[in-house]
Design a protein around this motif. Structure first.
Motif, mmCIF file in Angstrom:
data_model
loop_
_atom_site.group_PDB
_atom_site.id
_atom_site.type_symbol
_atom_site.label_atom_id
_atom_site.label_comp_id
_atom_site.label_asym_id
_atom_site.label_seq_id
_atom_site.Cartn_x
_atom_site.Cartn_y
_atom_site.Cartn_z
ATOM 1 N N ILE A 75 0.843 -1.201 0.000
ATOM 2 C CA ILE A 75 0.000 0.000 0.000
ATOM 3 C C ILE A 75 0.876 1.248 0.000
ATOM 4 N N ALA A 76 1.880 1.270 0.859
ATOM 5 C CA ALA A 76 2.770 2.434 0.949
ATOM 6 C C ALA A 76 3.557 2.629 -0.343
ATOM 7 N N ARG A 77 4.101 1.555 -0.868
ATOM 8 C CA ARG A 77 4.886 1.635 -2.100
ATOM 9 C C ARG A 77 4.007 2.103 -3.257
ATOM 10 N N ASN A 78 2.832 1.536 -3.391
ATOM 11 C CA ASN A 78 1.929 1.932 -4.474
ATOM 12 C C ASN A 78 1.475 3.381 -4.318
ATOM 13 N N SER A 79 1.280 3.820 -3.093
ATOM 14 C CA SER A 79 0.909 5.217 -2.858
ATOM 15 C C SER A 79 2.032 6.150 -3.291
ATOM 16 N N ALA A 80 3.270 5.775 -2.999
ATOM 17 C CA ALA A 80 4.419 6.591 -3.412
ATOM 18 C C ALA A 80 4.531 6.631 -4.935
ATOM 19 N N ILE A 81 4.346 5.490 -5.572
ATOM 20 C CA ILE A 81 4.405 5.436 -7.032
ATOM 21 C C ILE A 81 3.285 6.267 -7.645
ATOM 22 N N ASP A 82 2.090 6.170 -7.081
ATOM 23 C CA ASP A 82 0.970 6.989 -7.556
ATOM 24 C C ASP A 82 1.301 8.470 -7.443
ATOM 25 N N LYS A 83 1.928 8.844 -6.338
ATOM 26 C CA LYS A 83 2.307 10.249 -6.139
ATOM 27 C C LYS A 83 3.311 10.681 -7.195
ATOM 28 N N LEU A 84 4.307 9.843 -7.453
ATOM 29 C CA LEU A 84 5.318 10.179 -8.451
ATOM 30 C C LEU A 84 4.720 10.316 -9.844
ATOM 31 N N ARG A 85 3.733 9.510 -10.133
ATOM 32 C CA ARG A 85 3.121 9.523 -11.462
ATOM 33 C C ARG A 85 2.056 10.607 -11.617
ATOM 34 N N SER A 86 1.630 11.206 -10.514
ATOM 35 C CA SER A 86 0.562 12.201 -10.594
ATOM 36 C C SER A 86 1.041 13.450 -11.327
#
Length: 176
Positions: A75-86
């Motif tokens: 969850i944390a890793r995917n949230s960070a990746i989502d943030k980077l891709r936003s």
């Protein structure tokens, strides 16, 4: 109190149990997030968002599918990746204040000095010119593979293949 008991309590929306889980895992999750997102404030925001997702989605956790730590880590890793891709995050990083570059202007060789100090530049310069260019874009300038593809005007698949090949060549030099 066991982890399973804590999960049951969190499922029942027990805030004390959630605080306990936060205290147990926040440092390790923050470490993972900050490895992806270098800005401390942004990483802290993503950590908070991650725990909100954990709180809201605890009912989806299945002990039969894996460990709790692995679940929250994803969850944390995917949230960070989502943030980077936003888009918002990408645009905020493109429009940096000139103050961020003052030290580079004052000391233009500072980055090269740091790279040379650990001897990495010597090894990178031994690679084929296309590898030097690709590694500079991907690792020293922080381009994504897609951005490097656009910059070099070559297909994304070619960038990925060349990157893998160049890294393997670099590993060979570093073993010597």
């Amino acid at each position: 109190m066991t982890q399973d008991q804590l999960i049951v309590l969190i499922n029942n929306k027990d805030e004390k149990a959630f605080t306990h889980i936060y205290n147990m895992y926040s440092k390790s999750l923050f470490s993972v997030i900050s490895n992806l997102i270098r800005d401390t404030e942004e990483a802290e925001d993503v950590l908070q968002e991650s725990f909100v997702k954990i709180w809201k989605n605890i009912h989806t956790y299945d002990t039969g599918k894996g460990r709790f730590y692995t679940w929250i880590l994803n969850i944390a890793r995917n949230s960070a990746i989502d943030k980077l891709r936003s888009k918002g995050y990408g645009n905020s990083k493109k429009n940096l204040d000139a103050e961020n570059f003052v030290s580079l202007i004052e000391e233009p060789n500072k980055l090269n000095y740091k790279i040379d100090a650990i001897g990495l530049r010597e090894f990178v310069n031994k690679l084929k010119p296309k590898c030097v260019q690709l590694i500079n874009l991907l690792f020293f300038q922080g381009y994504t593979q897609q951005e490097a593809s656009d910059e070099l005007e070559i297909p994304l698949g070619t960038v990925k293949t060349q990157n893998r090949s160049c890294i393997n060549d670099l590993r060979k030099f570093l073993k010597v």
